[in-house]
Write an enzyme that holds these catalytic residues in place. Structure first.
Site, PDB file in Angstrom:
ATOM      1  N   ASP A 114      40.848  36.843  42.012  1.00 37.49           N
ATOM      2  CA  ASP A 114      39.926  37.720  41.070  1.00 37.49           C
ATOM      3  C   ASP A 114      40.007  36.988  39.843  1.00 37.49           C
ATOM      4  OD1 ASP A 114      38.009  39.459  40.143  1.00 37.49           O
ATOM      5  OD2 ASP A 114      39.099  41.104  40.621  1.00 37.49           O
TER       6      ASP A 114
HETATM    7  C1  BGC Z   1      35.977  41.969  39.419  1.00 42.62           C
HETATM    8  C2  BGC Z   1      35.622  41.769  40.648  1.00 42.62           C
HETATM    9  C3  BGC Z   1      34.218  40.544  40.551  1.00 42.62           C
HETATM   10  C4  BGC Z   1      34.803  39.457  39.822  1.00 42.62           C
HETATM   11  C5  BGC Z   1      33.655  38.558  39.611  1.00 42.62           C
HETATM   12  C6  BGC Z   1      36.228  40.636  38.543  1.00 42.62           C
HETATM   13  O1  BGC Z   1      36.332  40.968  37.244  1.00 42.62           O
HETATM   14  O2  BGC Z   1      37.265  42.519  39.709  1.00 42.62           O
HETATM   15  O3  BGC Z   1      35.190  42.556  41.567  1.00 42.62           O
HETATM   16  O4  BGC Z   1      33.909  40.212  41.958  1.00 42.62           O
HETATM   17  O5  BGC Z   1      34.895  39.921  38.605  1.00 42.62           O
HETATM   18  O6  BGC Z   1      32.585  38.676  38.780  1.00 42.62           O
END
Ligand code: BGC
Length: 751
Positions: A307
């Protein structure tokens, strides 16, 4: 010389297979390609950067409309060999369809010029409830509302359209669905979940993955899904996003793993890792979870992406690594394939160093690169003709909007309807609509709508109706009024609202929550905000019928205002067609059929789930009445009534190879058509792990004309009554079980 020969042979094999496979499905010889790659190229493949890194304006401050910066793009490709790009440049807002095409075409063109082996770059996006980062796309209810439909086929349709419209933008990879179980109502991403129940969430997971991934390989209407966030993200002890979770291995497997298992069975191509820690170990460093469990036990073969910035966070948030270099080593050795780095190339540089020093074995790197290249092959990215924008005439169409409308309509959950006050007769009533959600598209959509937090109103799709706009269209102008009264968190004009209410026969108060997710969505108190409570209380002094419509990110505590209302329609975050669907439900054009996919807590500290243990029933007076939610899981009223006959079982004894068929006749005893969700639960009377008081094991949604009946049949096997035992094995223990449908129960003996 030997090396040169090897290079030429590999190049020959790669090119042969590459040109041979142009057109339909492509079979690139991945092993040969890997054989040609330098260390830098491999590390690049494992790097994912944000659009901001290569765009004009800079990170989080993109030019509008978004344009790429050629020099930055060249550096990312020629120097760092990046494998993937994501997002819309934080906070910069949604991108027009044509602009997406321009951006992606430029990436492809520059990649051709500057990448030695011309390995395609894969773009990934958060298309969370529709292609929410593409202007004019169809926006659906958020996942919690999808689950409330209890209609897996409808949900599959929504995801099919999401895939279609994401591909229409040129993007083949979607960071969706969220498979974290929603068992902590404080959590800011509760609305992104399919609710608290394992069985219901598994059914929805199956639909989501099938809808996104499609059923033919290389379809231009399918995307690679990304099951997220593996594992145990949704249950932080404090309820705050990305804070520690304390979850035993048994509970991880019992509650949080099954949705991911289902997604893997359905062919999910990628997974995103939980940013948080479980029992003191950040999941990004957890070999047991990322390799032993995910790869060796579950057999997942796809790509594991981190993530946001999570490798660096091992140093600056979790403090388990002294340096970023050590963090890179830890994450890769635990099982990460790609790092959502995303704002610089330090990860890439450090990875190159680690490989060259031999700290990370080449075999480990090749494993990840192979998975990434396979994803690119599977998504048809090596094909010359991989994108044809003319294939998507239905993007943002009324046809797609009508599916979104159906999703919203079937999610609406009628929680109270005193004296059948609903539906209202639009021709006879005079109505005041008020409250923060009455006139806001953003409050109907929630976060991940045009921008990350979903609060910016500039990108909303023209023509989509708020609740009050949709109601107004169905009434004579003079019979309808709208006065806001308050925002989600402050008073605007409650007195004006009360004055206006004096002139009407019914008051619709649309309660809401400011769109938010992740860290910005953290709250300390689940109560409905004071201004909204004050609004309802002030209006109730008039002793006129009040109807509450609730558009919340999570079940805000309404115990002080619920008794003041004659009806409560819970709308979740119903999306762009939510205004129309809510108005139609209030006026009886549709009959609500949603059922709660979670237990609605009555009090801020009373988070007990419907599938709780008997000990949680014990009250202070030693009676068994401690479980007193505001509304139960699976609950939802209708404008009609249903009568259940005594259910029948084909046998009351179930052995290893047997099955039991349970059938129940349901009749619509009212005067209008309606949908009912027939829910079958069971109760394991005695087990080696304390059994739940009940657990959902099957359901079916049916539509019945007035006075019509239907018999619903469920077939169950011994394995349907299984649980995870102390030794972490899934078992069904012999003994007596109760099967429960509504208030009926019958015994089943398992042997
Ligand atoms: C979130 C994810 C997301 C990623 C990309 C993160 O902060 O936890 O769910 O897919 O950002 O935007």
């Amino acid at each position: 010389m030997k090396q040169l020969n090897l290079f030429l042979t590999s190049l020959f094999f790669f090119l042969c297979t590459a040109s041979h496979a142009q057109g339909a499905a492509k079979s690139v010889n991945i092993d040969s390609l890997i054989g040609l790659m330098t260390v830098e190229e491999k590390a690049g493949q494992m790097t994912q950067i944000d659009l901001g890194v290569i765009a004009e304006g800079g990170i989080c401050n993109l030019k509008n409309p978004q344009t790429l910066n050629l020099e930055k793009l060249k550096t990312a490709i020629a120097k760092y060999h990046i494998g993937s790009i994501l997002n819309v440049g934080c906070g910069s807002g949604t991108i027009a369809l044509d602009n997406w095409h321009k951006i992606l075409a430029m990436v492809v063109a520059e990649n051709k010029k500057n990448s030695r082996l011309n390995i395609p770059i894969i773009y990934g996006i958060d298309a969370i409830h529709g292609a929410n980062y593409t202007m004019g796309a169809t926006l659906f209810p958020q996942q919690i509302g999808q689950a409330a439909t209890w209609n897996p086929l409808l949900v599959q349709q929504l995801y099919g359209i999401t895939a279609y419209e994401t591909r229409a933008s040129g993007i083949p990879w979607n960071f969706s669905p969220v498979l974290d179980l929603g068992r902590q109502p404080l959590w800011s991403r509760f609305f992104e979940s399919f609710g608290e129940d394992v069985f219901l969430a598994k059914s929805m997971t199956k639909s989501a993955i099938r809808g996104l991934e499609g059923n033919t390989s290389n379809s231009p209407y399918a995307v690679a899904s990304c099951m997220k966030h593996f594992l145990g993200y949704s249950m932080p002890l404090s309820g705050k996003d990305r804070t520690p979770a304390w979850i035993s291995d048994r509970e991880l497997r019992e509650y949080f793993l099954p949705t991911f298992q289902m997604a893997i069975q359905q062919g999910a191509k990628t997974v995103m890792i939980n940013s948080g820690e479980i029992n003191g170990t950040p999941v990004h460093t957890n070999y047991d979870i990322l390799t032993t469990l995910l790869r060796n036990e579950l057999g997942f073969k796809g790509v594991a992406v981190t993530d946001w910035e999570d490798v660096y966070k091992l140093v600056n948030v979790h403090h388990v690594a002294e340096t970023k270099k050590e963090a890179v080593r830890m994450a890769i050795m635990a099982g990460i394939d790609m790092s959502m780095t995303p704002n610089d190339f330090e990860f890439t540089e450090l990875l190159v160093q680690l490989i060259k020093e031999g700290t990370i074995p080449m075999a480990r790197i090749d494993q990840s690169v192979k998975r990434i290249l396979q994803l690119k092959v599977d998504m048809g990215l090596f094909n010359e003709t991989r994108f044809n924008k003319n294939l998507y005439p239905l993007f943002g169409s009324t046809k797609h909007a009508s599916v979104s409308y159906n999703g919203a309509a079937e999610s609406l959950t009628l929680l109270k309807n005193k004296d059948q006050i609903l539906p209202l007769n639009a021709a006879k009533e005079t109505i005041l609509a008020c409250g923060p959600a009455a006139n806001s598209l953003n409050l109907l959509n929630g976060a991940w709508t045009h921008t990350w937090q979903g609060i910016d109103t500039r990108f909303n799709t023209p023509g989509k109706l708020t609740i009050q706009q949709a109601m107004q269209l169905q009434m004579a102008k003079t019979n309808f009024n709208y006065v806001p009264g308050c925002t989600t968190d402050s008073i605007i004009n409650i007195e004006a609202c009360v004055e206006a209410a004096k002139k009407v026969s019914k008051i619709i108060v649309c309660l809401g929550e400011t769109p938010c997710t992740e860290l910005p969505g953290n709250i300390d108190d689940l109560s409905l905000s004071e201004p909204q409570q004050q609004l309802v209380k002030a209006l109730s002094a008039l002793h006129k019928p009040i109807i509450l419509v609730c558009c919340f990110n999570r079940p805000r505590i309404i115990k002080n205002v619920a008794p003041l209302a004659d009806a409560i329609l819970y709308a979740y975050l119903p999306g762009d067609e939510g205004g129309r669907a809510i108005a139609d439900a209030l006026f009886g054009k549709i009959n609500p059929s949603g059922k709660l996919p979670f237990t609605y807590p009555a009090n801020v500290n009373a988070f007990v789930h419907y599938d709780h243990k008997s000990s949680e029933d014990l009250d202070v007076d030693f009676s068994n009445n401690a479980y007193r939610p505001q509304f139960d899981f699976g609950f939802g009223l209708s404008y009609t009534t249903f009568e259940y006959q005594t259910f029948k079982m084909s046998t009351n004894s179930l052995g290893d190879k047997d099955s039991v068929t349970i059938s129940v006749a349901v009749k619509n005893t009212g005067s209008r058509e309606g949908m009912e969700v027939v829910q079958l639960y069971y109760h394991d009377l005695v087990a080696s792990i304390t059994p739940s008081v009940k657990k959902l094991v099957a359901f079916q949604k049916i539509k019945l004309a007035p006075q019509a009946s239907q018999t619903v049949t469920f077939t169950l096997h011994k394995t349907d009554f299984s649980f995870i035992n102390k030794a972490l094995k899934r078992v069904t223990e012999n003994g007596e079980f109760e099967l429960l449908i509504q208030n009926q129960k019958q015994s089943l003996y398992v042997h």
